[in-house]
Design a protein around this motif. Sequence first.
Motif, short mmCIF file in Angstrom:
data_model
loop_
_atom_site.label_atom_id
_atom_site.label_comp_id
_atom_site.label_asym_id
_atom_site.label_seq_id
_atom_site.Cartn_x
_atom_site.Cartn_y
_atom_site.Cartn_z
N VAL A 112 0.83 -1.20 0.00
CA VAL A 112 0.00 0.00 0.00
C VAL A 112 0.86 1.25 0.00
N ASP A 113 1.94 1.26 0.75
CA ASP A 113 2.80 2.44 0.84
C ASP A 113 3.47 2.75 -0.49
N LYS A 114 4.02 1.72 -1.13
CA LYS A 114 4.70 1.95 -2.41
C LYS A 114 3.73 2.39 -3.50
N CYS A 115 2.55 1.77 -3.52
CA CYS A 115 1.57 2.16 -4.52
C CYS A 115 1.09 3.59 -4.28
N GLU A 116 0.89 3.95 -3.02
CA GLU A 116 0.40 5.28 -2.71
C GLU A 116 1.41 6.34 -3.13
N ARG A 117 2.69 6.09 -2.94
CA ARG A 117 3.71 7.05 -3.37
C ARG A 117 3.71 7.20 -4.88
N ALA A 118 3.55 6.09 -5.58
CA ALA A 118 3.56 6.14 -7.04
C ALA A 118 2.36 6.91 -7.58
#
Length: 600
Positions: free
Chosen positions: A537-543
Motif C-alpha cells: 500500500v505504501d509503495k503504490c500510494e507514493r507512485a
Amino acid sequence: MELPNAQETDSPPIAKKRRIPKACASCRRSKLRCDEKRPCSRCVSTGNACVYFERPKDPTEERFEKIENALSGIQERLNVSHGQPSPVATHSSISFEDDSLASTRSVVTRPPVANGHSDFTLREPSTTDLISSGLCSEQDARSWFRTFFLGCDRFVPVFDTTMDTFESVRARSSILFDIIVSYGCRAATGVLSRHYQILYSLLRRHTSDLILRLSASPDRPPLLEDIQGLLTIASYSDSGAVLADIALKAAVQAGLPVGLDSLFASILDTSSSDQGLATPRSLREARVWYGLFVLDHILSLDGGKPSSVSIHSSPRRVRALVSHPERTSTDLRLFAQVELNAIRSTARSSLTRDPVSATLSPDSISRIVNGTLLDLQIWLSEWQAIEFGDASSTTEHPVLLLNLRIQHAWAVLTLQLWALTASGVENIALMTDSQRNIALAAKSAAEQHLQLLLTNVQMPGDAPSMPYVANLCYAMEFVWAKNAFCILIVLRLGILLGDPPNSLIQRLTEAHQFLHELDKAGMGSNISYMRILAQTVDKCERAVKASMRAEERNSAESSDTDFQSFIPKEFMFEWDFPGLNLCYIPFDWQDLFLDFGTTA
C-alpha cells in the motif's frame, strides 16, 4: 661270598598299570577338566561323569587362555548382534572376573534396534500430552481446544466436532491433542505470544515424533490420528509441501483410497437396509483423504510444488457424500473445494506451454479460458444451491456462501493470470488486443476479490460484520499469502493498465480498510504478511501521488518503477503466484530513431 647272578637276584620289572581314560572324546579333545563334581554337558546328558587327568597348567598360561576365551566370546556376541552366522559356542564360556571385561559384556549384549545395529537406538515418541508435561494448565488447554474448533477446523476440514472432543482426542492420541491445542493457542494469543512460542517448540518435536513413528514401524498401518496431525502441521507450516507428501504416503499405507472406494460402493448398494449408516469411520477416512487432496492441490497450483495426487474420475462424485448421515456442515466446504481444485488443476495443465511450439495459440488460450470460466460458474451456482438446501448449518449459511464467492473470484483471477503467462508476453505495452483483454479480466477479478473480502454480512442475531477478515486469525499460511498477493496484484494491474487516478485512489482506500479491519481483529502480530501488505500500500500510494503531480514527472516515473519491481521474497521462494512478472515498458521506436537522427 659269591654274589648272586643279576638275572637271578633282580626282580622282574613291575609293569606300569595302564590308565584307562574315563574322559569322553569331547573332553579329551578340548582338554577340559571334567569329574563327578563338575561334569560336562555331554556327560550330564548320558548320566556318566568322566575323569581326565592332565598335567597342571602354568598359572601364566592359564591366565592367557582365559583372556583368549573371553575375547572369543565377545567376538561371537558381536557376530550375532550384527546378524552374522557364528559357530556354536562350547561350554567353555568363562566368568568375567575383570571389571573392564564385564563392562564390555554389558555393552555388546544390548538389544539391537529395528535396523539391526546395536550401536544405535531410536528415540521413542512422547506419550504424555502438554497437560501431563506441565506445559499448560488444563483450563488453558480446554480454552485453546475450543478456539481451534471455532475456526481452524474450517481451514483444515478433517475433523468432526461430535467425535473429536477434548476427552476423546486426548485419550486417542496425545500428539494430535497437543497439535490442536497449540494451533488453538496460536489463533487465540497470536503468533508472537509467549504461550505459542513455548508450544511451537513442542510442535517441532511432534513433527519429528510423527515422522519417526512412521519410519520405525513401516509394516504397521499408520493411525488416522497421526495422518490428521501431519496434515494440520503441514497446513500451518513453512515446510508444508514436504509434510503433506509424508501424510499422503501414510494415508496410502493406511488404505484410505481403498476405503473411499468401499464407501462409494456401500452408497450404491441399494439392497442394504442400513445403507451408509454402518460406515462412520469410512466417512472419517474419506474426509482426511479429501483434505490431503485439497492441500496437495493448493501447494501445487499456488505453491509451485509438483502435484502428488490427481483424480481420474469425475470430481462431482464427491457429491454422493452430501447426503451421508454423518456429514457435517464443514464437510460441504471441503467437498466444494475438491471440485474447485480439480477444475483449476485441469485448466492449469491445459495452459501449460506446449514443449514443441513453446507457446499456445491465442485461439487455444481463449477456448481453454472460456471453457473453464463456464465450469467455474456452474460450480458456483450448484454449490450455492447445495448450501441453501442444507438445513444443518443455517447459522453458517452467510459465511459459507460468501466463502464460495471469494473462492470463485480467486479461481477466475489465477486463471486469467495463467492465461497471460501462457501467451508468453510480460510487457503490457507490447500486448495484443486479446492479451490486453485477458489482463483487464484479471484486474476485474482481483478488484471483485478485494471487495468480497470487505463484504458486510448480517449474521443471525448479530450486527453486520466482515466475517472473512474476522476469521483470518484461524487461517493457514496460504490464506494469508493469498490475501497479501491479491492486494498487491489489484494495485499493480491498476497502474500497469493505466487506470485513472480516482480509480486507483478507490483501490488504495479499500486496501487501507482491509489493513484496518485486520488490526481490529487483532492480527497485527503476523509480522511477515502484515509487512507485505503495508509495504504494498505504501509503495503504490507514493507512485499514485507522484503521478498526480505533473511538475514531478521524473519522481513519478521513479516511484512507478519502484512499485513495479516490488516482489516480496515470500512470493518468490514460498509461493508461485502468477502475474508478478508483468510490467509496462513503453517503446516508441519512431521517437527513438528520430533522436538518433537529431544527434547525428
